[in-house]
Write a protein that holds these residues in place. Sequence first.
Motif, PDB file in Angstrom:
ATOM      1  N   ASN A   2     -18.140  33.080   0.867  1.00 43.26           N
ATOM      2  CA  ASN A   2     -17.381  31.985   0.284  1.00 43.26           C
ATOM      3  C   ASN A   2     -15.991  31.976   0.895  1.00 43.26           C
ATOM      4  OD1 ASN A   2     -19.586  31.519  -1.367  1.00 43.26           O
ATOM      5  ND2 ASN A   2     -18.750  32.702  -3.064  1.00 43.26           N
ATOM      6  N   ILE A   3     -15.444  30.784   1.117  1.00 48.69           N
ATOM      7  CA  ILE A   3     -14.137  30.717   1.748  1.00 48.69           C
ATOM      8  C   ILE A   3     -13.162  29.926   0.887  1.00 48.69           C
ATOM      9  CG2 ILE A   3     -15.239  30.835   4.009  1.00 48.69           C
ATOM     10  CD1 ILE A   3     -14.263  27.915   4.400  1.00 48.69           C
ATOM     11  N   LEU A   4     -11.890  30.301   0.988  1.00 49.52           N
ATOM     12  CA  LEU A   4     -10.797  29.636   0.280  1.00 49.52           C
ATOM     13  C   LEU A   4      -9.913  28.954   1.308  1.00 49.52           C
ATOM     14  CD1 LEU A   4      -9.184  29.169  -2.368  1.00 49.52           C
ATOM     15  CD2 LEU A   4      -8.033  31.354  -1.912  1.00 49.52           C
ATOM     16  N   ILE A   5      -9.647  27.656   1.110  1.00 53.67           N
ATOM     17  CA  ILE A   5      -8.943  26.889   2.132  1.00 53.67           C
ATOM     18  C   ILE A   5      -8.185  25.733   1.485  1.00 53.67           C
ATOM     19  CG2 ILE A   5     -10.752  25.203   2.685  1.00 53.67           C
ATOM     20  CD1 ILE A   5     -10.246  25.948   5.692  1.00 53.67           C
ATOM     21  N   HIS A   6      -7.162  25.240   2.179  1.00 53.20           N
ATOM     22  CA  HIS A   6      -6.383  24.107   1.675  1.00 53.20           C
ATOM     23  C   HIS A   6      -7.012  22.775   2.098  1.00 53.20           C
ATOM     24  CE1 HIS A   6      -2.844  26.272   0.210  1.00 53.20           C
ATOM     25  NE2 HIS A   6      -2.858  26.992   1.313  1.00 53.20           N
ATOM     26  N   PRO A   7      -7.042  21.784   1.222  1.00 50.31           N
ATOM     27  CA  PRO A   7      -7.369  20.428   1.664  1.00 50.31           C
ATOM     28  C   PRO A   7      -6.186  19.896   2.482  1.00 50.31           C
ATOM     29  CG  PRO A   7      -7.540  20.660  -0.741  1.00 50.31           C
ATOM     30  CD  PRO A   7      -6.791  21.839  -0.226  1.00 50.31           C
ATOM     31  N   THR A   8      -6.458  19.346   3.652  1.00 47.26           N
ATOM     32  CA  THR A   8      -5.390  18.848   4.513  1.00 47.26           C
ATOM     33  C   THR A   8      -5.701  17.417   4.956  1.00 47.26           C
ATOM     34  OG1 THR A   8      -6.442  19.760   6.498  1.00 47.26           O
ATOM     35  CG2 THR A   8      -4.850  21.170   5.346  1.00 47.26           C
ATOM     36  N   TYR A   9      -4.740  16.817   5.631  1.00 45.47           N
ATOM     37  CA  TYR A   9      -4.878  15.433   6.098  1.00 45.47           C
ATOM     38  C   TYR A   9      -5.759  15.415   7.347  1.00 45.47           C
ATOM     39  CZ  TYR A   9      -3.444  10.820   7.888  1.00 45.47           C
ATOM     40  OH  TYR A   9      -3.433   9.525   8.355  1.00 45.47           O
ATOM     41  N   PHE A  10      -6.966  14.898   7.227  1.00 47.71           N
ATOM     42  CA  PHE A  10      -7.961  14.914   8.301  1.00 47.71           C
ATOM     43  C   PHE A  10      -7.946  16.279   8.992  1.00 47.71           C
ATOM     44  CE2 PHE A  10      -7.506  10.206   8.107  1.00 47.71           C
ATOM     45  CZ  PHE A  10      -8.833   9.920   7.829  1.00 47.71           C
ATOM     46  N   LYS A  23     -20.902  29.594   2.218  1.00 43.95           N
ATOM     47  CA  LYS A  23     -21.919  29.154   1.264  1.00 43.95           C
ATOM     48  C   LYS A  23     -21.265  28.243   0.228  1.00 43.95           C
ATOM     49  CE  LYS A  23     -25.012  33.156   1.608  1.00 43.95           C
ATOM     50  NZ  LYS A  23     -25.638  34.278   0.858  1.00 43.95           N
ATOM     51  N   GLU A  24     -20.020  28.585  -0.100  1.00 43.15           N
ATOM     52  CA  GLU A  24     -19.226  27.754  -0.994  1.00 43.15           C
ATOM     53  C   GLU A  24     -17.825  27.627  -0.413  1.00 43.15           C
ATOM     54  OE1 GLU A  24     -17.811  27.411  -5.695  1.00 43.15           O
ATOM     55  OE2 GLU A  24     -18.719  29.251  -4.933  1.00 43.15           O
ATOM     56  N   VAL A  25     -17.313  26.397  -0.396  1.00 35.30           N
ATOM     57  CA  VAL A  25     -15.949  26.133   0.058  1.00 35.30           C
ATOM     58  C   VAL A  25     -15.094  25.872  -1.169  1.00 35.30           C
ATOM     59  CG1 VAL A  25     -14.457  24.623   1.407  1.00 35.30           C
ATOM     60  CG2 VAL A  25     -16.759  25.172   2.242  1.00 35.30           C
ATOM     61  N   ASP A 147     -12.606  38.727  -3.481  1.00 33.67           N
ATOM     62  CA  ASP A 147     -14.031  38.402  -3.440  1.00 33.67           C
ATOM     63  C   ASP A 147     -14.325  37.113  -2.664  1.00 33.67           C
ATOM     64  OD1 ASP A 147     -12.757  36.781  -5.221  1.00 33.67           O
ATOM     65  OD2 ASP A 147     -14.328  36.873  -6.764  1.00 33.67           O
ATOM     66  N   ILE A 148     -13.372  36.714  -1.813  1.00 36.28           N
ATOM     67  CA  ILE A 148     -13.534  35.463  -1.074  1.00 36.28           C
ATOM     68  C   ILE A 148     -12.753  35.585   0.234  1.00 36.28           C
ATOM     69  CG2 ILE A 148     -11.498  34.333  -2.100  1.00 36.28           C
ATOM     70  CD1 ILE A 148     -13.225  31.767  -2.273  1.00 36.28           C
ATOM     71  N   THR A 149     -13.248  34.946   1.288  1.00 39.82           N
ATOM     72  CA  THR A 149     -12.550  34.988   2.567  1.00 39.82           C
ATOM     73  C   THR A 149     -11.435  33.952   2.572  1.00 39.82           C
ATOM     74  OG1 THR A 149     -14.615  35.635   3.660  1.00 39.82           O
ATOM     75  CG2 THR A 149     -12.821  34.866   5.071  1.00 39.82           C
ATOM     76  N   ASP A 150     -10.213  34.406   2.767  1.00 40.99           N
ATOM     77  CA  ASP A 150      -9.026  33.565   2.610  1.00 40.99           C
ATOM     78  C   ASP A 150      -8.623  32.935   3.941  1.00 40.99           C
ATOM     79  OD1 ASP A 150      -6.666  32.365   1.896  1.00 40.99           O
ATOM     80  OD2 ASP A 150      -5.846  34.118   0.852  1.00 40.99           O
TER      81      ASP A 150
END
Length: 206
Positions: A2-10, A23-25, A147-150
């Motif tokens: 599972n990964i942790l990420i910022h929503p960005t502009y396009f 597997k999960e974003v 517990d998540i890939t940052d």
Amino acid sequence: MNILIHPTYFPNIAHFAAMLQGKEVVFEMHDNYQKQTYRNRTFIYGANGKLQLSVPVVYSQKERQKYQDIKIHNTEKWQSLHWKSLESAYRTSPYFEFYEYELQPLFSQKTEYLLDFNLKCFETILECLQLDLNISETKEFQKETTDITDFRYLVNSRKEPNFNLDTYTQVFGEKHGFIGNLSILDLLFNEGTNALSYLENQFKHL
């Protein structure tokens, strides 16, 4: 994973390559807004090389503001300027006409909050790619995760690593050479249906 990420502009190519591996974003929804990041900017390939498109925002440096509370400065005619820039850069690309009718409404309909707008852009790109991702959102901000890939560091446009991504044909490539890790729009307009397979092969560079 599972990964942790910022929503960005396009989102740029590195963002999408990372998301395709999860597997999960999980989108970070509770961070503080920071200037000069991909939260409100993206880069495309214009006639003169790398071109930045920035969404103007209402932001005060005097006090911290949550990303989710940042409003777009819609009194500026930024949407029409961005769309004209995209048309100028990609009208002659192989797939611009194939996707323009899905994308153009994003540049004519106003959205109040930056985060909401970025999520709309992201959903539209998923439709263009015919991609189904398992998306969730954070409930609170956590500086450290176990517990998540940052991948939240990818939001920083000032300290971006050299990812050395694979090349693909770009409209002005013969003039300026290959420019990597641009907006997903650059890949979409140039590669079309091949964009997904390209993205799946880029994680090795991150």
